[in-house]
Design an enzyme around this catalytic site. Sequence first.
Site: not given
Ligand code: RFL
Ligand code: PHB
Length: 393
Positions: A72, A203, A295, A299, A387
């Site tokens: 995009h 958004y 979110p 980031k 962004y």
């Molecule tokens: P994770 O992905 O939470 O992975 C951590 C892993 O550690 C495991 N764990 C353990 N393993 C062994 N022993 C233990 N005691 C443990 N305890 C935990 C867990 O099972 C897991 O597999 O962390 P990491 O690697 O730092 O990654 C971070 C990202 O996952 C997170 O920041 C993003 O998902 C945030 N996020 C977004 N980030 C973006 O850059 N772009 C986006 O568009 C975006 N959208 C989002 C998001 C997060 C969302 N939610 C659900 C919070 C949208 C949503 C809805």
């Molecule tokens: C997503 O597609 O899950 C998504 C997109 C933009 C955001 C957060 C999540 O800012």
Amino acid sequence: MRTQVGIIGAGPAGLMLSHLLHLQGIESVIIESRSREEIEGTIRAGVLEQGTVDLMNATGIGERMMREGHFHRGIELRFNRKGHRINMHELTGGKNVTVYAQHEVIKDLIAARLQARGEILFNVGDVSLHDLDSSAPKIRFRKDKNGELQEIHCDFIAGCDGFHGPCRPAIPKTVRTEYQKIYPFGWLGILTEAPPSAPELVYANHERGFALLSTRSPEIQRLYIQVDPADDIANWSDDRIWTELHARLATEDDWKLIEGPIIQKGIIAMRSFVCDPMQYGRLFLAGDAAHIVPPTGAKGLNLAVADVQILARALDSFYTSGKTELLERYSATCLRRVWKAERFSWYMTSMLHRHHDHTPFEHRIQLAELDYVTSSQAASTSLAENYVGLPME
Ligand code: RFL
Ligand code: PHB
């Protein structure tokens, strides 16, 4: 068991770190508390910064993303029933954002690690960290949740275990400072089987609350609405969700939101959080273990990837020349970038959500901010450069 870097957590941070270390000739073992199926099936992020995409391509794991991802050149900010496009490509000298789901990145990383005979132990239990302030730290854990206690002896431990893992609490309380902001709203997210309703992410700021239109594939769309974080998903029938989405995304022209069957739904709370420092002795935190962003700025995953790039470089410098300078500076280097992403995520969240304690004055200020950011070249450029992702250092 002995390895050079013991990695706790197989999320984007842990897997990418292991991948980068492998390319530098450094051994690592990952332990993960969940199963492979679970981590490959968890729906989370969707938006990758240009730097994350470039890193995936440069390290040989970008092929499927280039085929299946969506590139995009802009986003739309919608308010007062009108859309305003931020042309990020033009404003940032050619950078884009890529929509490619986090669990697809995870699948690509796991496949690459296993193909290179990397070791990932899934389903571990009772993880604990020991001797962090010595040069021979240890990780203790049970294989297959309740199996025998085992130890990994390593030179360094990477705490990539997300927000709720045991690594951050292993830094003594007297050493770390935690900064936190809890928001009085959450997101209800859905996946729906429908074609895209818009060519780019939308958004929307609306008096009923924020809404976001994102995508996953030509057949599956990802949408979010602002809700009370304590609300129960059982209170949200599919009809009620679509009514809210239609109301909040409505425009004064003939744009239409395309509905489809809802195949997944859930509510997440939102917080901003930073742990300073991100290191203690031989333990280095990366990703959500050290910081959380709401979110709205997309980031979180990107910050996790940036942290481990900095950590991999510092470990490379240690193993090739014995220098500890980059390792000592790890936390300071990461936090400079992290705080800017915290600021941007807080800013996007504040600008786009409905705040129930806002006075009419504050609401007008919010609309003025949206008007400014979409009409001033300087302000649009600032939003766009944040962004698509700020430079690594
Ligand atoms: P994770 O992905 O939470 O992975 C951590 C892993 O550690 C495991 N764990 C353990 N393993 C062994 N022993 C233990 N005691 C443990 N305890 C935990 C867990 O099972 C897991 O597999 O962390 P990491 O690697 O730092 O990654 C971070 C990202 O996952 C997170 O920041 C993003 O998902 C945030 N996020 C977004 N980030 C973006 O850059 N772009 C986006 O568009 C975006 N959208 C989002 C998001 C997060 C969302 N939610 C659900 C919070 C949208 C949503 C809805
Ligand atoms: C997503 O597609 O899950 C998504 C997109 C933009 C955001 C957060 C999540 O800012």
